[in-house]
Design an enzyme around this catalytic site. Sequence first.
Site, mmCIF file in Angstrom:
data_model
loop_
_atom_site.group_PDB
_atom_site.id
_atom_site.type_symbol
_atom_site.label_atom_id
_atom_site.label_comp_id
_atom_site.label_asym_id
_atom_site.label_seq_id
_atom_site.Cartn_x
_atom_site.Cartn_y
_atom_site.Cartn_z
ATOM 1 N N HIS A 217 -31.180 -12.319 -31.848
ATOM 2 C CA HIS A 217 -31.395 -13.498 -31.005
ATOM 3 C C HIS A 217 -32.893 -13.685 -30.700
ATOM 4 C CE1 HIS A 217 -27.044 -13.605 -30.718
ATOM 5 N NE2 HIS A 217 -27.078 -12.315 -30.410
ATOM 6 N N GLU B 80 -29.512 -10.823 -23.510
ATOM 7 C CA GLU B 80 -29.394 -9.870 -24.610
ATOM 8 C C GLU B 80 -30.659 -9.851 -25.462
ATOM 9 O OE1 GLU B 80 -26.965 -9.181 -28.787
ATOM 10 O OE2 GLU B 80 -26.426 -10.878 -27.497
ATOM 11 N N HIS C 250 -28.318 -5.153 -31.165
ATOM 12 C CA HIS C 250 -27.637 -6.120 -30.300
ATOM 13 C C HIS C 250 -27.059 -5.441 -29.062
ATOM 14 C CE1 HIS C 250 -27.455 -9.737 -32.988
ATOM 15 N NE2 HIS C 250 -27.711 -8.798 -33.887
ATOM 16 N N GLU D 85 -24.276 -2.417 -31.754
ATOM 17 C CA GLU D 85 -23.965 -3.048 -30.470
ATOM 18 C C GLU D 85 -24.051 -1.973 -29.385
ATOM 19 O OE1 GLU D 85 -23.488 -6.155 -29.761
ATOM 20 O OE2 GLU D 85 -22.494 -7.213 -31.414
#
Length: 234
Positions: free
Chosen positions: A11, A25, A79, A144
């Site tokens: 992102h 995030e 992430h 993650e």
Amino acid sequence: MNKTIFLDPGHGGVDPGAVNGARFESHDNLRLGRRVQALLERQAGVNVAMSRTLDVFVSLGDRTNHANRVGADLFVSLHRNGFTSPAANGFENWIFTTASAVDEGAAREVLERVIEVGVQSNRGIKRGNFHVLRESRMPSILVELGFITNTRDNELFDTHFEAYAQAVARGACAALGITFSGEAPRQLARIQLGAYTWPDNEAGARRDLARIRALPGLQDAWLVIPSNDRAERD
């Protein structure tokens, strides 16, 4: 021949990723990516390429094109997870739907080291059709590191930030057969714990010095004698 690891902090910019109040995030991903980069370069001599080093938007295509162009040996996308229910928690790694045993091995190397640090739950290795996994031409994993929508996962991320960064760096190195040299250099905090009239209260100063030296985790302690401004360590 030096290996190249491509780090992809997910992102960024106009794409914040998962959000929990003022916590984005994209910011967590970038902070982690920068730290992993420093560890890989300093302690493993690895060439590191980054999809982004600032809070900017980078398209998925640009990320994988960059990794393919530099001929990276491993692609690691970083992430934090998110879900509508704040109860969802834990760590997981993703590889492409038809990924080889090499990709799965890399995911497992990182997974096992992060689990050793401590997580709420181990969600394992999963397969998915994500662009960064599908379009990269090298072994690729998507990490993650807990749910940003879960309070405890955020506490773990903040408390174990350095250990998580070490775990990702170590796992990536293990996947490529690279030696990761030792722990990160320690930073020392310097604290002045007291001032005494001298030599009137020399006995009190020496008594307290002995007590301070007995404290756990203290690197060193000494008296600074004002008459000649020298450090006395005995």
